[in-house]
Write a protein that holds these residues in place. Structure first.
Motif, PDB file in Angstrom:
ATOM      1  N   SER A 166       0.900  -1.210   0.006  1.00 27.78           N
ATOM      2  CA  SER A 166      -0.113   0.008   0.032  1.00 27.78           C
ATOM      3  C   SER A 166       0.803   1.402   0.018  1.00 27.78           C
ATOM      4  N   SER A 189      -6.907  -0.508  -5.225  1.00 29.99           N
ATOM      5  CA  SER A 189      -7.332  -1.519  -4.595  1.00 29.99           C
ATOM      6  C   SER A 189      -8.811  -1.849  -5.108  1.00 29.99           C
ATOM      7  N   ASP A 208      -5.899   4.022  -1.207  1.00 29.85           N
ATOM      8  CA  ASP A 208      -6.201   2.696  -1.802  1.00 29.85           C
ATOM      9  C   ASP A 208      -5.298   2.227  -2.648  1.00 29.85           C
ATOM     10  N   ARG A 210      -1.900   0.540  -4.521  1.00 35.93           N
ATOM     11  CA  ARG A 210      -0.932  -0.507  -4.020  1.00 35.93           C
ATOM     12  C   ARG A 210       0.059  -0.358  -5.366  1.00 35.93           C
ATOM     13  N   PRO A 263       4.125  -0.288   4.097  1.00 38.10           N
ATOM     14  CA  PRO A 263       3.640   0.497   3.030  1.00 38.10           C
ATOM     15  C   PRO A 263       4.741   1.036   2.366  1.00 38.10           C
TER      16      PRO A 263
END
Length: 273
Positions: A166, A189, A208, A210, A263
């Motif tokens: 993420s 996502s 959201d 990735r 992340p």
């Protein structure tokens, strides 16, 4: 030579239980012969080089860490051995011949991550105990925890390879920043693409987005309370601050919060901070 073996992992992907296979079952002469055929980083087999590059792009390892490691193939499973094994003394990784199959791409990268974890373990222990460590009773005693550690590491990396990291945005500016991801950059996502991400003043935003690679294309802008426009373009290092630009995308190299977890982080600072 002392070798440490990989455990079958990726249970969540393969649906099989983990099984341990010791490289001690393979004649030392066989491992040494495979070691002699192993190649330095610049000459990795195509499949192994691709896996290494995927791990580098994901922020798990650096290119420098791979440059001191030889890799090669060996008929490990036919000899009732593991899918991979690492030489403590020589920093050589041997992988089973099955990984030459393109269909093993994801599992190859995860297995290589497991074995590279052993390389890092060995280097840390040798720095503490000296090169004699690889021939010591201490090494034999350490094998169990090193294998458990590498198993967990490989499983975590496998998850990142499958879904990407993420992206966390940290806005250190006292005003909102709008970020426009570039085409072909991280994917959402959700089913639809993300056209813009808004980060509030001095806010940390878990987005959201990735990505399976550190190189992130973006353009960002914000307006200070005084009405001054600040823009950022992704460059090869950290985002540049206060540089007016046209609405175009370049790349920034994101930083991973940790090797196998967490992340990517994109930080924005500004003159008004």
């Amino acid at each position: 030579m002392r070798w440490v073996a990989v455990t079958f992992f990726l249970q969540s992907f393969s649906g099989v239980a983990a099984q341990s296979h010791a490289s001690d079952q393979i004649p030392e002469a066989v491992l040494d012969a495979c070691d002699r055929d192993a190649e330095a980083y610049e000459h990795y087999d195509t499949a192994i080089a691709s896996a290494a590059n995927d791990l580098i792009a994901l922020g798990v390892f650096s290119k420098t860490e791979f440059q001191g490691v030889k890799t090669g193939y060996c008929d490990l499973l036919k000899l009732r051995g593991p899918v991979g094994t690492t030489s403590c003394r020589r920093d050589t990784i041997l992988l089973d011949e099955k990984y030459k199959d393109e269909r093993q791409k994801l599992v190859l990268a995860a297995t290589l991550a497991h074995e590279m974890k052993h390389v890092l373990q060995h280097r840390e222990q040798k720095a503490q105990y000296g090169d004699i460590y690889c021939e010591s009773d201490q090494y034999e005693a350490d094998k169990a925890w090193m294998e458990d550690d590498a198993d967990a590491f490989g499983d975590s990396v496998a998850g990142l390879l499958f879904v990407g990291r993420s992206i966390r945005i940290e806005n250190r500016c006292p005003f909102p920043v709008s970020i426009f991801p570039g085409v072909g950059s991280p994917v959402s996502s959700h089913a639809h693409d993300v056209d813009i991400v808004e980060a509030g003043p001095r806010a940390t935003l878990e987005t959201d987005l990735r990505s399976a690679r550190r190189d992130f294309e973006f353009f960002a802008k914000g307006v200070s309370d005084e009405g001054r426009l600040q823009t950022w373009r992704g460059m090869k290092d950290d985002p540049k601050v206060g540089r007016p630009s046209q609405d175009e995308h370049n790349e920034v190299r994101l930083q991973a919060s940790a090797r196998s977890t967490g992340p990517f982080v994109l930080r924005f600072s500004c003159d008004d901070a």
